[in-house]
Scaffold this motif. Structure first.
Motif, short mmCIF file in Angstrom:
data_model
loop_
_atom_site.label_atom_id
_atom_site.label_comp_id
_atom_site.label_asym_id
_atom_site.label_seq_id
_atom_site.Cartn_x
_atom_site.Cartn_y
_atom_site.Cartn_z
N CYS A 12 0.84 -1.20 0.00
CA CYS A 12 0.00 0.00 0.00
C CYS A 12 0.87 1.25 0.00
N ASN A 13 0.50 2.24 -0.78
CA ASN A 13 1.26 3.49 -0.87
C ASN A 13 0.93 4.40 0.31
N SER A 14 1.97 4.79 1.07
CA SER A 14 1.79 5.72 2.19
C SER A 14 0.54 5.34 2.98
N PHE A 15 0.54 4.11 3.51
CA PHE A 15 -0.70 3.49 3.97
C PHE A 15 -1.48 4.31 4.99
N TYR A 16 -0.83 4.75 6.08
CA TYR A 16 -1.57 5.49 7.10
C TYR A 16 -2.18 6.76 6.51
N ALA A 17 -1.38 7.48 5.72
CA ALA A 17 -1.89 8.71 5.10
C ALA A 17 -3.01 8.40 4.11
N SER A 18 -2.89 7.30 3.37
CA SER A 18 -3.92 6.91 2.41
C SER A 18 -5.23 6.58 3.11
N CYS A 19 -5.13 5.92 4.28
CA CYS A 19 -6.34 5.61 5.05
C CYS A 19 -7.06 6.89 5.46
N GLU A 20 -6.30 7.89 5.87
CA GLU A 20 -6.92 9.16 6.26
C GLU A 20 -7.59 9.83 5.07
N ARG A 21 -7.00 9.71 3.89
CA ARG A 21 -7.55 10.37 2.71
C ARG A 21 -8.82 9.70 2.19
N VAL A 22 -8.99 8.40 2.48
CA VAL A 22 -10.17 7.70 1.98
C VAL A 22 -11.45 8.41 2.41
N PHE A 23 -11.48 8.86 3.66
CA PHE A 23 -12.68 9.50 4.20
C PHE A 23 -12.55 11.02 4.27
N ARG A 24 -11.47 11.53 3.69
CA ARG A 24 -11.29 12.98 3.58
C ARG A 24 -10.87 13.33 2.15
N PRO A 25 -11.79 13.15 1.20
CA PRO A 25 -11.43 13.44 -0.20
C PRO A 25 -10.98 14.87 -0.42
N ASP A 26 -11.34 15.78 0.50
CA ASP A 26 -10.89 17.17 0.37
C ASP A 26 -9.38 17.30 0.57
N LEU A 27 -8.75 16.22 1.10
CA LEU A 27 -7.30 16.25 1.33
C LEU A 27 -6.53 15.47 0.26
N ALA A 28 -7.19 15.16 -0.85
CA ALA A 28 -6.55 14.36 -1.91
C ALA A 28 -5.27 14.99 -2.41
N LYS A 29 -5.20 16.31 -2.43
CA LYS A 29 -4.02 17.01 -2.94
C LYS A 29 -3.23 17.71 -1.82
N THR A 30 -3.56 17.38 -0.58
CA THR A 30 -2.92 18.03 0.57
C THR A 30 -1.91 17.09 1.21
#
Length: 425
Positions: A12-30
């Motif tokens: 998994c790519n940057s797994f912990y950060a990716s998990c956070e982004r799954v439910f925060r699509p507003d942070l897709a580019k952050t």
């Protein structure tokens, strides 16, 4: 081991950060970083945060830098990460003949005998995991586990070209990757080993693959020898068999703040004993002894230092949360001393056996059948509704001594009261 052995490493790519982004699509580019227990230091970074923040950098030192570069910090949410990992691994397991979970964010798959385009299979795995979980993965395919790790590294490093999947089962592609990868990127080659190898002129993975394996074994270890042989295409590592039951089970945590009173320390120890009991039952074991210890912080010269433990002999081999909790909290009462600022507690289960392996005398007490039924029901309820739904009465739901996690996201997948809410607007 057959010469046509084929492995894939799915990571998994940057797994912990990716998990956070799954439910925060507003942070897709952050850019995102995730912090360790008690918001201590950076333990995970999204790809776009890596140029600005070092792994392990203390949060209090990096805080201003994060703000300046618009990087969002999250406290570690292990319930979310563990559940997302299980979802990813179950999807992969259904698509390959055999798999071995190597860590929370990566697994090996045995593709030996799989016909068809392996690169396309890798793309199918990648697409399904992304579609079903929102987690991006990289896939490396090769003849050995070490080469598949290297292929995975290349898939991520050159993602714009590779699309996240690299197959180096053929010699031409394998040799290109070996020539263009520094030896420090090889699985199992640490920082000190890199210095030794580079001093011998071994600077790339290809150099290591061509080195004399016996010389490497004599100078370093059999592990380095196997690494070199695997890079040269000779399989030395198979998928691991399931791990045998552990001989000891430990649960320890730093408190979210220093504790000076007995009651909150007993609550913490009760919590840790309950978690250790869950692990004990999960591997089907019972224990006969338990060791409980508490200590202060050991690095602050302005604080009094103190550490003490107690060993408790249980009345019979058990995995009963209530009995283990009672024994652990009674031990704390014996070792607690007023006047100290305690920072950590530990519960260690010892003398573990499978039920029936203890050879006490005929008239020795044993765990009642009612306890077995109660623990089974407790695990079923907590497995369905989330850990801690049913717990010992001495364990609070939101303790004052809990880990400091001031920036933790919701447990979107494990707590019904924190489900993702979608507005109709």
């Amino acid at each position: 081991m057959p010469s046509d052995q084929v492995f894939a490493l799915i990571d998994c790519n940057s797994f912990y950060a990716s998990c956070e982004r799954v439910f925060r699509p507003d942070l897709a580019k952050t850019p995102i970083v995730v912090l360790s227990n008690n918001d201590g230091c950076v333990i995970a970074r999204s790809y776009d945060a890596k140029p600005y923040v070092k792994m392990g950098e203390p949060y209090f030192q990096a805080k201003e830098k994060l703000r300046r570069h618009g990087i969002v910090a999250f406290s570690s949410n292990y319930a979310l990460y563990g559940d997302m990992s299980e979802r990813v691994m179950s999807l992969i397991e259904a698509m390959v003949p055999a798999s071995e979970v190597y860590s929370i964010d990566e697994c090996f798959a045995d593709l030996t005998g799989v016909t068809g385009d392996l690169t396309q299979l890798g793309r199918d795995i990648r697409a399904k995991v992304l579609r079903c979980t929102g987690i991006p993965v990289g896939v490396g395919i090769a003849r050995t586990k070490t080469l598949s790790k290297l292929a995975n590294h290349t898939a991520k490093r050159l993602q714009q070209v590779t699309g996240g999947v690299v197959d180096i089962t053929r010699p031409f592609e394998r040799d290109w990757v070996l020539r263009n990868t520094e030896v420090k990127e090889v699985w199992g080659i640490g920082r000190r080993m890199t210095v030794h190898l580079e001093s011998m002129g071994i600077k790339t993975a290809m150099d290591l693959a061509k080195a004399d394996p016996r010389m490497l074994r004599d100078k370093f270890s059999v592990v380095v020898e196997k690494t070199a042989r695997e890079l040269a295409g000779t399989p030395c590592l198979e998928l691991d068999e399931p791990d045998p039951p552990k001989q000891e089970i430990c649960c320890s945590r730093m408190f979210g703040k220093r504790l000076t009173e007995l009651t909150p320390i007993k609550q913490a120890v009760a919590t840790y004993a309950g978690r250790a009991a869950e692990k004990l039952r999960a591997q089907g074991s019972v224990c006969k002894r338990i060791r409980v210890s508490i200590r202060t912080g050991m690095f602050n010269p302005n604080e009094l230092h103190h550490a003490k433990g107690a060993l408790v002999e249980l009345p019979y081999p058990t995995n009963d949360t209530l009995l283990l909790t009672r024994a652990a909290t009674e031990a704390v009462e014996r070792i607690f001393e007023a006047g100290y600022r305690y920072s950590k507690a530990e519960v260690l289960l010892l003398d573990l056996r499978q039920p029936g392996e203890f050879t006490d005398d005929l008239f020795a007490a044993s765990q009642p059948a009612a306890s077995d039924r109660l623990m089974s029901i407790l695990d079923q309820i907590n497995g369905r509704y989330g850990r801690g739904t049913v717990r010992a009465g001495s364990v609070p739901r939101t303790p004052e001594w809990g880990m400091r996690r001031e920036m933790m996201s919701q447990s979107f997948t494990t707590r019904i009261d924190q489900l993702w809410k979608v507005s109709s607007r």
